[in-house]
Design a protein around this motif. Structure first.
Motif, PDB file in Angstrom:
ATOM      1  N   LYS A  42       0.829  -1.198   0.000  1.00 14.64           N
ATOM      2  CA  LYS A  42       0.000   0.000   0.000  1.00 14.64           C
ATOM      3  C   LYS A  42       0.869   1.256   0.000  1.00 14.64           C
ATOM      4  N   VAL A  43       0.380   2.288  -0.628  1.00 10.15           N
ATOM      5  CA  VAL A  43       0.959   3.607  -0.416  1.00 10.15           C
ATOM      6  C   VAL A  43       0.568   4.034   1.000  1.00 10.15           C
ATOM      7  N   LEU A  44       1.556   4.419   1.795  1.00 10.57           N
ATOM      8  CA  LEU A  44       1.294   4.724   3.201  1.00 10.57           C
ATOM      9  C   LEU A  44       1.649   6.170   3.509  1.00 10.57           C
ATOM     10  N   VAL A  45       0.668   6.904   4.059  1.00 12.78           N
ATOM     11  CA  VAL A  45       0.873   8.276   4.519  1.00 12.78           C
ATOM     12  C   VAL A  45       1.017   8.235   6.033  1.00 12.78           C
ATOM     13  N   ILE A  46       2.200   8.600   6.530  1.00 16.08           N
ATOM     14  CA  ILE A  46       2.454   8.631   7.968  1.00 16.08           C
ATOM     15  C   ILE A  46       2.378  10.068   8.451  1.00 16.08           C
ATOM     16  N   GLN A  47       1.502  10.313   9.414  1.00 22.95           N
ATOM     17  CA  GLN A  47       1.404  11.636  10.026  1.00 22.95           C
ATOM     18  C   GLN A  47       2.068  11.606  11.393  1.00 22.95           C
ATOM     19  N   GLY A  70     -10.909   3.210  -0.689  1.00 25.05           N
ATOM     20  CA  GLY A  70     -11.078   2.085  -1.597  1.00 25.05           C
ATOM     21  C   GLY A  70      -9.851   1.826  -2.452  1.00 25.05           C
ATOM     22  N   LYS A  71      -8.902   2.733  -2.449  1.00 26.53           N
ATOM     23  CA  LYS A  71      -7.669   2.581  -3.216  1.00 26.53           C
ATOM     24  C   LYS A  71      -6.594   1.901  -2.367  1.00 26.53           C
ATOM     25  N   ASP A  72      -5.461   1.572  -2.984  1.00 30.77           N
ATOM     26  CA  ASP A  72      -4.356   0.932  -2.267  1.00 30.77           C
ATOM     27  C   ASP A  72      -3.554   1.971  -1.486  1.00 30.77           C
ATOM     28  N   VAL A  73      -4.209   2.613  -0.535  1.00 24.67           N
ATOM     29  CA  VAL A  73      -3.570   3.659   0.243  1.00 24.67           C
ATOM     30  C   VAL A  73      -4.034   3.548   1.702  1.00 24.67           C
ATOM     31  N   ARG A  74      -3.127   3.817   2.612  1.00 24.58           N
ATOM     32  CA  ARG A  74      -3.438   3.785   4.036  1.00 24.58           C
ATOM     33  C   ARG A  74      -2.870   5.036   4.704  1.00 24.58           C
ATOM     34  N   VAL A  75      -3.422   5.358   5.873  1.00 27.74           N
ATOM     35  CA  VAL A  75      -2.899   6.446   6.695  1.00 27.74           C
ATOM     36  C   VAL A  75      -2.598   5.882   8.076  1.00 27.74           C
ATOM     37  N   LEU A  76      -1.466   6.265   8.636  1.00 25.64           N
ATOM     38  CA  LEU A  76      -1.059   5.870   9.982  1.00 25.64           C
ATOM     39  C   LEU A  76      -0.566   7.121  10.700  1.00 25.64           C
ATOM     40  N   ALA A  77      -1.115   7.419  11.871  1.00 25.60           N
ATOM     41  CA  ALA A  77      -0.756   8.632  12.608  1.00 25.60           C
ATOM     42  C   ALA A  77      -0.074   8.256  13.919  1.00 25.60           C
ATOM     43  N   SER A  78       1.014   8.972  14.232  1.00 31.09           N
ATOM     44  CA  SER A  78       1.776   8.745  15.455  1.00 31.09           C
ATOM     45  C   SER A  78       1.853  10.055  16.229  1.00 31.09           C
ATOM     46  N   SER A  79       1.377  10.028  17.482  1.00 31.08           N
ATOM     47  CA  SER A  79       1.266  11.246  18.280  1.00 31.08           C
ATOM     48  C   SER A  79       2.391  11.344  19.308  1.00 31.08           C
ATOM     49  N   TYR A  80       2.907  12.571  19.457  1.00 28.80           N
ATOM     50  CA  TYR A  80       3.929  12.872  20.464  1.00 28.80           C
ATOM     51  C   TYR A  80       3.345  13.930  21.398  1.00 28.80           C
ATOM     52  N   GLU A 128      11.072  18.968  11.447  1.00 24.45           N
ATOM     53  CA  GLU A 128      11.070  20.422  11.526  1.00 24.45           C
ATOM     54  C   GLU A 128       9.861  20.958  12.269  1.00 24.45           C
ATOM     55  N   ALA A 129       8.746  20.224  12.209  1.00 26.32           N
ATOM     56  CA  ALA A 129       7.514  20.769  12.781  1.00 26.32           C
ATOM     57  C   ALA A 129       6.519  19.654  13.054  1.00 26.32           C
ATOM     58  N   PHE A 130       5.620  19.910  13.980  1.00 31.33           N
ATOM     59  CA  PHE A 130       4.392  19.124  14.138  1.00 31.33           C
ATOM     60  C   PHE A 130       3.266  19.932  13.497  1.00 31.33           C
ATOM     61  N   PRO A 131       2.595  19.360  12.473  1.00 35.30           N
ATOM     62  CA  PRO A 131       2.714  18.003  11.960  1.00 35.30           C
ATOM     63  C   PRO A 131       3.739  17.890  10.835  1.00 35.30           C
ATOM     64  N   THR A 132       4.185  16.648  10.604  1.00 39.04           N
ATOM     65  CA  THR A 132       5.023  16.285   9.459  1.00 39.04           C
ATOM     66  C   THR A 132       4.399  15.062   8.803  1.00 39.04           C
ATOM     67  N   LEU A 133       4.411  15.035   7.476  1.00 38.79           N
ATOM     68  CA  LEU A 133       3.952  13.858   6.732  1.00 38.79           C
ATOM     69  C   LEU A 133       5.138  13.176   6.071  1.00 38.79           C
ATOM     70  N   VAL A 134       5.178  11.851   6.158  1.00 39.73           N
ATOM     71  CA  VAL A 134       6.148  11.031   5.423  1.00 39.73           C
ATOM     72  C   VAL A 134       5.345  10.064   4.566  1.00 39.73           C
ATOM     73  N   ILE A 135       5.600  10.056   3.265  1.00 37.45           N
ATOM     74  CA  ILE A 135       4.793   9.263   2.331  1.00 37.45           C
ATOM     75  C   ILE A 135       5.660   8.133   1.778  1.00 37.45           C
ATOM     76  N   LEU A 136       5.180   6.888   1.931  1.00 32.73           N
ATOM     77  CA  LEU A 136       5.894   5.691   1.502  1.00 32.73           C
ATOM     78  C   LEU A 136       5.271   5.119   0.244  1.00 32.73           C
ATOM     79  N   ASP A 137       6.121   4.525  -0.609  1.00 32.59           N
ATOM     80  CA  ASP A 137       5.589   3.841  -1.789  1.00 32.59           C
ATOM     81  C   ASP A 137       5.139   2.424  -1.421  1.00 32.59           C
TER      82      ASP A 137
END
Length: 401
Positions: free
Chosen positions: A266-271, A296-306, A354-363
């Motif tokens: 899956k394409v993964l968006v990490i917040q 419905g697409k091959d994409v997921r989101v995962l969020a990690s809180s500090y 650098e900041a909250f929030p930051t997104l890291v996008i994985l293939d």
């Protein structure tokens, strides 16, 4: 029977006291040591024990429908943040404390019915303020940083925001008072104040009050070309070079919380975010709406809180409350204590975020391909639209690979 009668009488008295709050426009101020920070709200009839609160900042209106009475005070939870306003009140006034649970900090405040947010004291003519400023915070010091001011003027009224490389300062509202600028913002978690003075035709300088006891000087000049580094280009990644450690994203939640197989292929968006952060909340609202349209697409989101004021118990409770408040449909885990360096630990290509929030996008192969180092939220207008377009283009590109 006498106890029942007394309880009924107290309940009726509390109900009538709450209803006696006059509906309409109110304004108040937080009492910082060196400045009063104004804010505005409106009370609307709700049909409930306590009127509905609408907090206003320029183009933003925030509804608070769950205020309640406790003993002789009104309690106003500023959800989704761990922040509360608590005040004693009469029909046309309030006096109390602004409590930040995530910082274990209190500030006094007062509010009154019908009073304006700002009043003019000068008879000097109102100058014309340009729409875009090149700004410098703490000029001439080791803490110096850049910003871009975005403003709209209507007579002596001014609204707008400031872009920075740690995200925007959201919605401001204020006035031009002769050659002086006064603006404030209250979004629940933060109460900001900008004061400034026009020094030359196109130059300003002043102070930015971030919190009680915390302020910076600033200077600015008109610059229609003012800009900041592209948030998608502040971290350069080589395709196929680095995989984040997903298990470390949930270091605060305990071991084996994340199931990596859920994200395979899956394409993964990490917040990387914090429940205490208004910019994180803006981005969360965007991601929730976006994911509901695209799950419905091959994409997921995962969020990690500090989290600030950290303990595991506190952090996990905050996450559950935050998920419920925002109807989050994807996985949210506890990364740990608030720290830009700790938040970068799962990502071997970054020393710190650098900041909250930051997104890291994985293939789909699990490699990091893009990092969004700061967020231009809805207060930034066309900059927010540019983020939305770029984000969707990136996801489409990675889905097509």
């Amino acid at each position: 029977m006498r106890f029942v009668a007394f309880s009924f009488l107290y309940a009726c008295t509390a109900f009538l006291s709450a209803q006696s709050l006059k509906t309409g426009k109110w304004s108040g101020y937080f009492q910082y040591d060196s400045v009063n920070v104004p804010f505005s709200f409106e009370l609307l009839p709700s049909g409930l024990e306590v009127p509905e609160f609408i907090f206003k900042n320029g183009k933003e209106s925030r509804q608070i429908k769950n205020a309640f009475l406790k003993e002789d005070s009104i309690i106003i939870p500023m959800e989704p943040f761990d922040v509360t306003l608590r005040a004693t009140f009469t029909a046309m006034s309030m006096e109390g404390v602004y409590v930040k649970g995530y910082k274990d900090k209190k500030v006094l405040f007062k509010a009154h019915f019908g009073a304006p947010r700002f009043t003019r004291s000068s008879i000097k003519p109102t100058p014309e303020i340009q729409e875009r400023w090149n700004m410098t915070f703490s000029p001439g010091t080791s803490f110096m940083s850049k910003g871009v001011g975005l403003f709209e003027q209507d007579g002596n009224k001014v609204t707008g925001t400031i872009l920075t490389t740690t995200s925007d300062y959201r919605y401001f509202e204020g006035i031009l008072d002769g050659d002086s600028l006064k603006m404030s913002s209250f979004d629940g978690a933060h109460a900001f104040m900008i004061s400034g003075k026009r020094m030359m035709e196109d130059r300003w300088e002043g102070n930015f009050f971030f919190d009680n006891g915390y302020s910076e000087t600033w200077e600015a000049y008109d610059d229609p070309e003012a800009t900041l580094p592209d948030p998608f280009e502040m971290v350069v990644l080589d395709p196929g070079s680095e995989r984040p450690y997903l298990d470390l994203l949930a270091a605060g939640s305990g071991r084996d919380v994340i199931d990596p197989s859920h994200y395979d292929g899956k394409v993964l968006v990490i917040q990387v975010f914090g429940t205490w952060c208004p910019n994180s909340h803006d981005q969360t609202k965007y991601l929730v709406a976006w994911y509901n349209k695209n799950q419905g697409k091959d994409v997921r989101v995962l969020a990690s809180s500090y989290e600030a004021n950290y303990s595991q118990e506190y952090g996990l409770k905050r996450i559950e409350a935050y998920k419920k408040s925002n109807d989050i449909p994807y996985e949210v885990v506890l990364g740990g204590r608030l720290s830009k360096r700790s938040a970068a630990t799962p990502f071997p290509f970054m020393d710190k975020i650098e900041a909250f929030p930051t997104l890291v996008i994985l293939d789909k192969k699990g490699f990091a391909r893009y990092v969004l180092s700061y967020f231009n939220g809805p207060a930034t207008g066309s900059h927010y639209d540019a983020f939305d377009a770029r984000f969707n283009d990136i996801i489409s590109q990675l889905l097509a690979e």
